[in-house]
Design an enzyme around this catalytic site. Structure first.
Site: not given
Ligand code: PEP
Length: 245
Positions: A97, A99, A173, A229-230, A8-10, A167, A208
């Site tokens: 998601h 967010e 994040g 994500g990150g 997930n590149w947001k 999640e 994470s």
């Molecule tokens: C996400 O954005 O779905 C996510 C899990 O982010 P991260 O891996 O950065 O926690």
């Protein structure tokens, strides 16, 4: 069962940066039975589509959009069309998601329409669910997930493909990964809730996930892959995660 590794590149990576990423993406997974999925930002979808088409992957390599409306077109200023994602060769729509739920006030009822519309187009919804820290500490995790699944899947087709991403909001994040015990218990709960509702779906863990915790987490029963994500923004770290099994 195959595992799904989703990025997930947001709101990161321009079309140029997207092309640069895929130029570095090696063919290390040729012959893999697992699937790798990218969710670029909407404005970089075409760059991702073109780049992915150029890669002679030799395994399941796909992409999707991070959010799409439940209509293909119309007077919906600022929205994304899943029909366009399909035209570009995409496979998935990420739905709900945390967010989107928290920053854009998306409710389960809206998400249910998006899930149904996505399936109707022949795309695969990846429905995200998860509890806040406050809900976990209050012992409400299972009931929150049950509500999100029951309402979010209210209009879904049980026969069509569906993916669920668990999640925990407090792990996204933040660098705070759920413990293996928490992941195991919650994935089992999600599996049981889905079965009770009549659905079978791969259940991804997100929150994470990093190269150093991926190999442990992927072994947990009912963890069918990750939503990352990150750590998906750089080729080396995401490739390490995709090599976790
Ligand atoms: C996400 O954005 O779905 C996510 C899990 O982010 P991260 O891996 O950065 O926690």
């Amino acid at each position: 069962m195959k595992k799904i590794f989703a990025a997930n590149w947001k709101l990161f990576k321009s079309p140029k940066e997207t092309r640069e990423f895929f130029a570095q993406w090696s063919e290390a997974f040729k012959g893999s039975k697992n699937e790798v999925v990218f969710f670029p930002s909407a404005m970089s979808l075409e760059a991702a589509s073109t780049s992915i088409q150029k890669i002679n992957a030799g395994y399941d390599l796909s992409f999707g959009v991070q959010n799409a409306y439940f209509q293909a077109q119309g007077a919906f200023t600022g929205e994304n069309s899943a029909a366009v994602v399909k035209e570009l060769g995409g496979k998935y729509v990420l739905i709900g998601h945390s967010e989107r739920r928290q920053l854009f006030a998306e409710k389960n009822e809206l998400l249910a329409d998006k899930v149904a519309f996505t399936q109707g187009l022949g795309l695969v919804p990846m429905l995200c669910i998860g509890e806040t820290l406050q809900e976990r500490e209050a012992g409400q995790t299972k009931s929150v997930l049950k509500t999100q699944l029951t309402a979010g899947l209210a209009k879904a087709d049980k026969v069509k493909t569906l993916v669920v991403a668990y999640e925990p909001v407090w792990a996204i994040g933040t660098g705070k990964v759920a413990t293996p015990e928490q992941v195991q218990e919650t994935h089992k709960d999600v599996f049981e809730i889905l079965s009770t509702l009549g659905f079978t779906a791969p259940i991804l863990y997100g929150g994470s996930v990093k190269p150093d915790n991926a190999a442990g987490l992927i072994q947990i029963p009912h963890v069918d892959g990750f939503l990352v994500g990150g750590a998906s923004l750089e080729v080396p770290s995401f490739q390490k995660i995709c090599s976790a099994i």
